[in-house]
Write a protein that holds these residues in place. Sequence first.
Motif, mmCIF file in Angstrom:
data_model
loop_
_atom_site.group_PDB
_atom_site.id
_atom_site.type_symbol
_atom_site.label_atom_id
_atom_site.label_comp_id
_atom_site.label_asym_id
_atom_site.label_seq_id
_atom_site.Cartn_x
_atom_site.Cartn_y
_atom_site.Cartn_z
ATOM 1 N N LEU A 46 -1.245 10.248 15.499
ATOM 2 C CA LEU A 46 -2.408 11.102 15.704
ATOM 3 C C LEU A 46 -3.031 11.316 14.325
ATOM 4 O O LEU A 46 -3.037 12.407 13.766
ATOM 5 N N SER A 47 -3.490 10.214 13.790
ATOM 6 C CA SER A 47 -4.042 10.179 12.442
ATOM 7 C C SER A 47 -4.943 8.965 12.320
ATOM 8 O O SER A 47 -4.705 7.946 12.960
ATOM 9 N N ASN A 48 -5.944 9.086 11.499
ATOM 10 C CA ASN A 48 -6.776 7.924 11.199
ATOM 11 C C ASN A 48 -6.626 7.521 9.736
ATOM 12 O O ASN A 48 -7.457 6.809 9.200
ATOM 13 N N ASP A 49 -5.550 7.976 9.100
ATOM 14 C CA ASP A 49 -5.317 7.659 7.699
ATOM 15 C C ASP A 49 -4.886 6.198 7.573
ATOM 16 O O ASP A 49 -3.824 5.811 8.070
ATOM 17 N N GLU A 50 -5.697 5.406 6.919
ATOM 18 C CA GLU A 50 -5.421 3.970 6.790
ATOM 19 C C GLU A 50 -4.128 3.694 6.049
ATOM 20 O O GLU A 50 -3.420 2.737 6.366
ATOM 21 N N SER A 51 -3.798 4.534 5.070
ATOM 22 C CA SER A 51 -2.578 4.295 4.297
ATOM 23 C C SER A 51 -1.333 4.473 5.161
ATOM 24 O O SER A 51 -0.354 3.746 5.009
ATOM 25 N N LEU A 52 -1.360 5.417 6.088
ATOM 26 C CA LEU A 52 -0.237 5.630 6.998
ATOM 27 C C LEU A 52 -0.074 4.434 7.924
ATOM 28 O O LEU A 52 1.038 3.900 8.091
ATOM 29 N N LEU A 53 -1.163 4.002 8.511
ATOM 30 C CA LEU A 53 -1.098 2.877 9.442
ATOM 31 C C LEU A 53 -0.718 1.581 8.731
ATOM 32 O O LEU A 53 0.049 0.774 9.270
ATOM 33 N N ALA A 54 -1.200 1.383 7.513
ATOM 34 C CA ALA A 54 -0.852 0.186 6.750
ATOM 35 C C ALA A 54 0.622 0.191 6.351
ATOM 36 O O ALA A 54 1.292 -0.849 6.388
ATOM 37 N N THR A 55 1.147 1.345 5.999
ATOM 38 C CA THR A 55 2.568 1.449 5.635
ATOM 39 C C THR A 55 3.439 1.134 6.848
ATOM 40 O O THR A 55 4.455 0.439 6.735
ATOM 41 N N MET A 74 0.846 -1.182 0.000
ATOM 42 C CA MET A 74 0.000 0.000 0.000
ATOM 43 C C MET A 74 0.885 1.236 0.000
ATOM 44 O O MET A 74 1.959 1.227 0.572
ATOM 45 N N SER A 75 0.427 2.281 -0.641
ATOM 46 C CA SER A 75 1.193 3.522 -0.639
ATOM 47 C C SER A 75 0.406 4.602 0.098
ATOM 48 O O SER A 75 -0.804 4.499 0.283
ATOM 49 N N LEU A 76 1.129 5.622 0.529
ATOM 50 C CA LEU A 76 0.498 6.699 1.277
ATOM 51 C C LEU A 76 -0.490 7.464 0.398
ATOM 52 O O LEU A 76 -0.206 7.741 -0.764
ATOM 53 N N SER A 77 -1.625 7.820 0.968
ATOM 54 C CA SER A 77 -2.639 8.574 0.242
ATOM 55 C C SER A 77 -2.146 9.996 -0.027
ATOM 56 O O SER A 77 -1.268 10.511 0.676
ATOM 57 N N GLU A 78 -2.721 10.627 -1.026
ATOM 58 C CA GLU A 78 -2.368 12.019 -1.325
ATOM 59 C C GLU A 78 -2.733 12.928 -0.155
ATOM 60 O O GLU A 78 -2.005 13.865 0.153
ATOM 61 N N ARG A 79 -3.850 12.647 0.495
ATOM 62 C CA ARG A 79 -4.238 13.424 1.682
ATOM 63 C C ARG A 79 -3.174 13.307 2.760
ATOM 64 O O ARG A 79 -2.781 14.292 3.381
ATOM 65 N N CYS A 80 -2.686 12.094 2.977
ATOM 66 C CA CYS A 80 -1.648 11.881 3.981
ATOM 67 C C CYS A 80 -0.388 12.661 3.618
ATOM 68 O O CYS A 80 0.175 13.360 4.455
ATOM 69 N N LYS A 81 0.028 12.549 2.379
ATOM 70 C CA LYS A 81 1.244 13.235 1.939
ATOM 71 C C LYS A 81 1.153 14.744 2.089
ATOM 72 O O LYS A 81 2.139 15.402 2.403
ATOM 73 N N SER A 82 -0.027 15.296 1.886
ATOM 74 C CA SER A 82 -0.168 16.761 1.923
ATOM 75 C C SER A 82 -0.368 17.315 3.333
ATOM 76 O O SER A 82 -0.239 18.525 3.539
ATOM 77 N N THR A 83 -0.662 16.461 4.303
ATOM 78 C CA THR A 83 -0.955 16.963 5.654
ATOM 79 C C THR A 83 -0.098 16.346 6.754
ATOM 80 O O THR A 83 -0.260 16.699 7.919
ATOM 81 N N LEU A 84 0.812 15.445 6.409
ATOM 82 C CA LEU A 84 1.567 14.717 7.424
ATOM 83 C C LEU A 84 2.776 15.494 7.930
ATOM 84 O O LEU A 84 3.539 16.071 7.148
ATOM 85 N N PHE A 85 2.948 15.464 9.257
ATOM 86 C CA PHE A 85 4.133 16.008 9.915
ATOM 87 C C PHE A 85 4.646 14.969 10.892
ATOM 88 O O PHE A 85 3.870 14.220 11.481
#
Length: 128
Positions: free
Chosen positions: A98-107, A1-12
């Motif tokens: 501190l995120s509910n982004d599935e792509s982040l957690l899956a990665t 799985m790859s990181l979502s565009e939303r994750c990439k644009s808002t992740l710190f």
Amino acid sequence: MSLSERCKSTLFRLICEAPLPETVIFIQAGARGAAVRKAAQVLATLRQVPTTEVAIRSVESHAELMLQGTSDDEDLRIFETGWREADIGPWVRDPLFLSNDESLLATWAELMAELAYREAERAMKKAR
């Protein structure tokens, strides 16, 4: 799985030095300042201290982490914490998401599975 565009644009990724123990935090926010404020509020609540006692350093965006990282798998670069010559390592351990982004957690889960597999292979080779 790859990181979502939303994750990439808002992740710190932030590092909280105090109160101890030092904690790596992955958080999604619209801007760097918002990420720091949100992380400080959550850490203060979790550690039961005033926000003035929370010390945060190394606030880095997804884009900054991409430039610093060296992993062939670009999505894993956000979990790198250092480099030894040509080798990647060490990796972030026990972060706070501190995120509910599935792509982040899956990665993250994929990286942990890969590291466990490598460790098992090393142990099996050593046992032979």
